[in-house]
Design a protein around this motif. Structure first.
Motif, PDB file in Angstrom:
ATOM      1  N   LEU A 191       5.059  51.340 -80.092  1.00 53.15           N
ATOM      2  CA  LEU A 191       4.734  50.530 -78.910  1.00 53.15           C
ATOM      3  C   LEU A 191       5.339  49.130 -79.031  1.00 53.15           C
ATOM      4  O   LEU A 191       5.816  48.567 -78.049  1.00 53.15           O
ATOM      5  N   ALA A 192       5.325  48.581 -80.252  1.00 48.39           N
ATOM      6  CA  ALA A 192       5.939  47.273 -80.464  1.00 48.39           C
ATOM      7  C   ALA A 192       7.431  47.322 -80.143  1.00 48.39           C
ATOM      8  O   ALA A 192       7.978  46.393 -79.528  1.00 48.39           O
ATOM      9  N   GLY A 193       8.097  48.406 -80.553  1.00 39.10           N
ATOM     10  CA  GLY A 193       9.513  48.551 -80.259  1.00 39.10           C
ATOM     11  C   GLY A 193       9.789  48.659 -78.770  1.00 39.10           C
ATOM     12  O   GLY A 193      10.742  48.062 -78.255  1.00 39.10           O
ATOM     13  N   LEU A 194       8.960  49.399 -78.064  1.00 38.36           N
ATOM     14  CA  LEU A 194       9.141  49.530 -76.621  1.00 38.36           C
ATOM     15  C   LEU A 194       8.914  48.194 -75.914  1.00 38.36           C
ATOM     16  O   LEU A 194       9.604  47.864 -74.948  1.00 38.36           O
ATOM     17  N   GLY A 246       5.365  38.713 -76.650  1.00 40.47           N
ATOM     18  CA  GLY A 246       4.093  38.253 -77.192  1.00 40.47           C
ATOM     19  C   GLY A 246       3.170  39.375 -77.622  1.00 40.47           C
ATOM     20  O   GLY A 246       2.335  39.198 -78.515  1.00 40.47           O
ATOM     21  N   ILE A 247       3.323  40.535 -77.010  1.00 37.18           N
ATOM     22  CA  ILE A 247       2.505  41.689 -77.384  1.00 37.18           C
ATOM     23  C   ILE A 247       2.918  42.233 -78.754  1.00 37.18           C
ATOM     24  O   ILE A 247       2.087  42.733 -79.519  1.00 37.18           O
ATOM     25  N   GLU A 248       4.196  42.109 -79.084  1.00 36.09           N
ATOM     26  CA  GLU A 248       4.722  42.720 -80.306  1.00 36.09           C
ATOM     27  C   GLU A 248       3.994  42.307 -81.580  1.00 36.09           C
ATOM     28  O   GLU A 248       3.616  43.160 -82.382  1.00 36.09           O
ATOM     29  N   PRO A 249       3.755  40.994 -81.843  1.00 41.01           N
ATOM     30  CA  PRO A 249       3.121  40.631 -83.116  1.00 41.01           C
ATOM     31  C   PRO A 249       1.736  41.241 -83.310  1.00 41.01           C
ATOM     32  O   PRO A 249       1.351  41.565 -84.439  1.00 41.01           O
ATOM     33  N   VAL A 250       0.996  41.396 -82.223  1.00 39.13           N
ATOM     34  CA  VAL A 250      -0.337  42.002 -82.326  1.00 39.13           C
ATOM     35  C   VAL A 250      -0.215  43.462 -82.733  1.00 39.13           C
ATOM     36  O   VAL A 250      -0.944  43.947 -83.615  1.00 39.13           O
ATOM     37  N   LEU A 251       0.718  44.189 -82.133  1.00 41.38           N
ATOM     38  CA  LEU A 251       0.929  45.594 -82.493  1.00 41.38           C
ATOM     39  C   LEU A 251       1.451  45.724 -83.918  1.00 41.38           C
ATOM     40  O   LEU A 251       1.053  46.630 -84.659  1.00 41.38           O
ATOM     41  N   ILE A 276      12.565  50.131 -83.893  1.00 41.00           N
ATOM     42  CA  ILE A 276      13.953  50.194 -83.425  1.00 41.00           C
ATOM     43  C   ILE A 276      14.279  51.578 -82.869  1.00 41.00           C
ATOM     44  O   ILE A 276      14.902  51.712 -81.807  1.00 41.00           O
ATOM     45  N   VAL A 277      13.866  52.620 -83.588  1.00 37.30           N
ATOM     46  CA  VAL A 277      14.125  53.988 -83.109  1.00 37.30           C
ATOM     47  C   VAL A 277      13.400  54.220 -81.789  1.00 37.30           C
ATOM     48  O   VAL A 277      13.949  54.820 -80.855  1.00 37.30           O
ATOM     49  N   ALA A 278      12.158  53.726 -81.694  1.00 40.47           N
ATOM     50  CA  ALA A 278      11.388  53.899 -80.455  1.00 40.47           C
ATOM     51  C   ALA A 278      12.063  53.195 -79.284  1.00 40.47           C
ATOM     52  O   ALA A 278      12.119  53.736 -78.168  1.00 40.47           O
TER      53      ALA A 278
END
Length: 297
Positions: free
Chosen positions: A69-72, A168-173, A192-194
């Motif tokens: 989810l972080a990658g997306l 901003g969502i990425e660091p939490v995930l 990265i793959v995601a």
């Protein structure tokens, strides 16, 4: 000293990434830029992560889901809106707004990770909001030629604001994924793959001919430069955090909007980047606010 050097390299690389993409957008497309960025990450980062941690990857279903989810969010959606914003309003105006991603991270961390909200957090958030508002006002007024922003100009800021939200969502995930015991490089590889898989799915909504034209575009060399710069910045950032304290690394990395402004003045033609003292001042306010937020986290 190694942490400082890596932080400086990462900051310059990320600022360069903005400018390379800005130049490439003159003759290319968002689709082509994202494709090259995804390929660069897969070719450079994934082999490093897999090779370093093989065979103990520490994978759990929760970690895979969180990092995917972080990658997306950051590798695909955030990048789509970041590149589109860079194309429409320029790098010097996009980078301060995207730097507001720290505000999103703080709000989500307080809401879902039960982190505390301190006075420096609040001051930093206020400065970010003020700085972003100043950039928005200056850009809108610049496009209309008077001091009153138009509705259409204001709507352009949907793009950098959405980019800031997804970044901003990425660091939490990532925090959730790391709590599962998965190594950071493996988590980055999953992300990265995601994002690459997500891009393939996204490109199916476009005619194949558009994608081929993007790859064969005369802007391809600029996309490659931007993608490599972005990947170098990514690796330098995590490398710096691995060897130096956050209080050393984050203030340097948070200066990216100012570096973009300086490089734009020095190297970018005026028809691509029109940097005013108001934009520089707003970028400074955002940098101070983002640094306060990061150091208080």
């Amino acid at each position: 000293m190694l942490g400082v050097v890596l932080s400086l390299v990462g900051t310059l690389a990320w600022a360069g990434h903005y400018l390379f993409i800005r130049i490439g957008m003159k003759k290319g497309s968002v689709m082509g830029a994202i494709l090259v960025a995804c390929l660069a990450n897969v070719v450079i980062v994934v082999p490093i992560g897999v090779g370093y941690h093989y065979p103990d990857f520490g994978l759990t279903p929760g970690a895979v889901a969180a990092f995917a989810l972080a990658g997306l969010c950051s590798g695909l959606l955030g990048r789509i809106f970041q590149y589109k914003s860079t194309e429409l309003i320029g790098a010097s105006r996009t980078s301060p707004v995207v730097a507001a991603s720290g505000l999103v991270s703080v709000v989500l961390a307080v809401a879902f990770l039960r982190e505390s909200l301190t006075l420096p957090h609040l001051v930093g958030i206020l400065l970010i909001v003020v700085g972003v508002a100043l950039v928005s006002w200056e850009t809108a007024a610049d496009r209309t030629g008077d001091a009153t922003p138009s509705r259409d100009s204001a709507l352009l800021f949907v793009f950098p604001l959405l980019a800031a939200a997804f970044f901003g969502i990425e660091p939490v995930l990532v925090s959730i994924g790391l709590a599962q015991g998965t190594p950071l490089l493996i988590g980055m590889s999953i992300a990265i793959v995601a994002s690459g898989i997500g891009f393939v799915g996204y490109s199916w909504w476009r005619p194949a001919a558009v994608l081929r034209r993007s790859v064969r575009s005369p802007a391809l060399s600029w996309y490659v430069a931007g993608a490599v710069a972005g990947t170098v910045s990514y690796l330098a950032y995590f490398g710096a955090l691995a060897v130096a304290p956050v209080v050393v690394v984050m203030p340097i990395f948070q200066s990216v909007p100012l570096v973009v402004v300086v490089l734009s003045v020095l190297f970018m033609p005026a028809y691509l980047e029109r940097v005013t003292w108001r934009v520089a001042g707003a970028a400074t306010v955002v940098v101070v606010g983002a640094t306060l937020v990061s150091l208080s986290a």
